[in-house]
Design a protein around this motif. Structure first.
Motif, mmCIF file in Angstrom:
data_model
loop_
_atom_site.group_PDB
_atom_site.id
_atom_site.type_symbol
_atom_site.label_atom_id
_atom_site.label_comp_id
_atom_site.label_asym_id
_atom_site.label_seq_id
_atom_site.Cartn_x
_atom_site.Cartn_y
_atom_site.Cartn_z
ATOM 1 N N PHE A 13 -10.290 -0.731 -7.333
ATOM 2 C CA PHE A 13 -11.604 -0.611 -6.683
ATOM 3 C C PHE A 13 -12.195 -1.960 -6.309
ATOM 4 N N ALA A 14 -11.882 -3.001 -7.095
ATOM 5 C CA ALA A 14 -12.397 -4.360 -6.870
ATOM 6 C C ALA A 14 -13.922 -4.381 -6.781
ATOM 7 N N PRO A 15 -14.617 -4.076 -7.880
ATOM 8 C CA PRO A 15 -16.081 -3.995 -7.827
ATOM 9 C C PRO A 15 -16.737 -5.367 -7.711
ATOM 10 N N ASP A 16 -17.938 -5.377 -7.159
ATOM 11 C CA ASP A 16 -18.759 -6.585 -7.221
ATOM 12 C C ASP A 16 -19.337 -6.754 -8.626
ATOM 13 N N VAL A 17 -19.680 -5.617 -9.249
ATOM 14 C CA VAL A 17 -20.255 -5.617 -10.595
ATOM 15 C C VAL A 17 -19.768 -4.367 -11.317
ATOM 16 N N VAL A 18 -19.516 -4.511 -12.605
ATOM 17 C CA VAL A 18 -19.231 -3.376 -13.478
ATOM 18 C C VAL A 18 -20.485 -3.097 -14.311
ATOM 19 N N HIS A 19 -20.897 -1.833 -14.365
ATOM 20 C CA HIS A 19 -22.032 -1.435 -15.197
ATOM 21 C C HIS A 19 -21.502 -0.569 -16.331
ATOM 22 N N ASP A 20 -21.541 -1.112 -17.535
ATOM 23 C CA ASP A 20 -20.949 -0.463 -18.702
ATOM 24 C C ASP A 20 -22.014 0.261 -19.522
#
Length: 333
Positions: A80-87
């Motif tokens: 996916f290559a995210p800009d940000v991961v929200h955990d």
């Protein structure tokens, strides 16, 4: 912005093939939070990948991964290559830091396993975690996912885990003092606790089980008031319980239903906007209970407050600001 949303991967009931989805089939406070936040992010034009909730419904802008383990999550994130991961999993699906900019919302009590770039739900929760500078962002609600009614039925509602720290017994005592019935809805994993409530408050308390979908939203909209009488003892992980965020408060308000809550954790921070607060452990006498119910805000005011304070679009904008900080390398504890 490309956001990878990590949801806690939990099985649904006793079915080994089914996972709790986003939104959840029944009980699932974090899953409701994730659902509302995704709604807000999609409305803001983001692309979102949801992990940890196989079986959830994809839609334009939202893709759903089958990942439920760190290894499968890592593979999905690389694709996916995210800009940000929200955990939202306290590190369960993303134990390693540094691979992507990461923001971590803490949904529990105590000190999170991974403190870097944490977000807290209330001042009480942040203080208990030992942080003084991390952002506080309230739990979101999407009013369009709620049923709204101005005409109420003559019962009180307890909606949540039927446990000592959630105050189900105190809710039954309040209902008896008010001369109203109490509907108890939610999972009852401590069955002896529930059985004692039903025995001691026969004729007042009625257990209707764990509910979801329109049954849940209708129940919230129909109740005269929601009782959230969390207590500071016998928490699920031992020790003092500090109510972190209370998803159901914003949901009730969006449904036009007022809240009567204890002063535990986050509740005195959020409930005065939409109801009344009483001391933990305090059971009002009949006259006081009646007065409290008569003083509660009207349904239109509650709906408006829910939108202004906790609407999914409002909370998504707050998170986008935090994501932008993380994406450029800003770090905080």
């Amino acid at each position: 912005m490309r956001i990878a949303m990590l949801n806690p991967p939990y099985r649904y009931g006793q079915d080994p093939e089914q996972w709790i989805t986003v939104p959840p089939q029944g009980y699932g406070g974090i899953q409701w939070v994730v659902a509302a936040l995704i709604d807000g992010l999609l409305a803001a034009g983001c692309q979102v990948l949801l992990l940890g909730a196989p079986g959830s419904v994809a839609r334009p802008g939202l893709s759903v991964s089958a990942a439920t383990t760190p290894d499968t999550a890592l593979e999905a994130l690389q694709d996916f290559a995210p800009d940000v991961v929200h955990d939202h999993t306290n590190g369960t699906l993303l134990p390693a830091d540094g691979l992507w900019p990461t923001v971590r919302t803490h949904h529990l009590n105590g000190i999170p396993t991974y403190r870097a770039n944490g977000v807290y739900l209330s001042r009480a929760q942040r203080q208990a975690a030992g942080s003084i500078a991390a952002p506080i962002i309230r739990l979101p609600v999407n009013p369009s996912r709620c049923t709204y009614r101005e005409v109420k039925q003559d019962f009180l509602l307890f909606l949540g885990r039927v446990s000592v720290h959630k105050g189900a017994r105190e809710a039954a005592a309040f209902a008896r003092a008010a001369g109203l019935s109490l509907k108890i809805a939610g999972p009852a994993w401590e069955r002896s606790y529930l059985d004692q409530i039903l025995a001691d408050f026969a004729g007042t308390a009625d257990y209707i089980g764990e509910i979801g979908g329109t049954d849940r939203t209708d129940l919230l909209a129909d109740a005269r008031a929601l009782l959230v009488l969390s207590q500071p003892w016998n928490g699920p992980f031992g020790g003092e319980w500090i109510e972190p965020g209370a998803t159901v408060v914003s949901e009730a308000a969006a449904s036009g239903t007022p809240v009567i809550a204890s002063d535990n954790g986050c509740l005195p921070e959020i409930v005065p906007h939409v109801g009344a607060v009483i001391p933990a452990g305090h059971i009002p006498r009949p006259r006081e209970a009646t007065r409290l119910l008569a003083s509660l805000p009207a349904a239109p005011d509650l709906r408006r407050t829910a939108r202004e304070h906790w609407g999914h679009d409002v909370i998504a904008e707050k998170y986008l600001t935090v994501y932008a900080r993380a994406a450029v390398g800003t770090a905080w504890i």
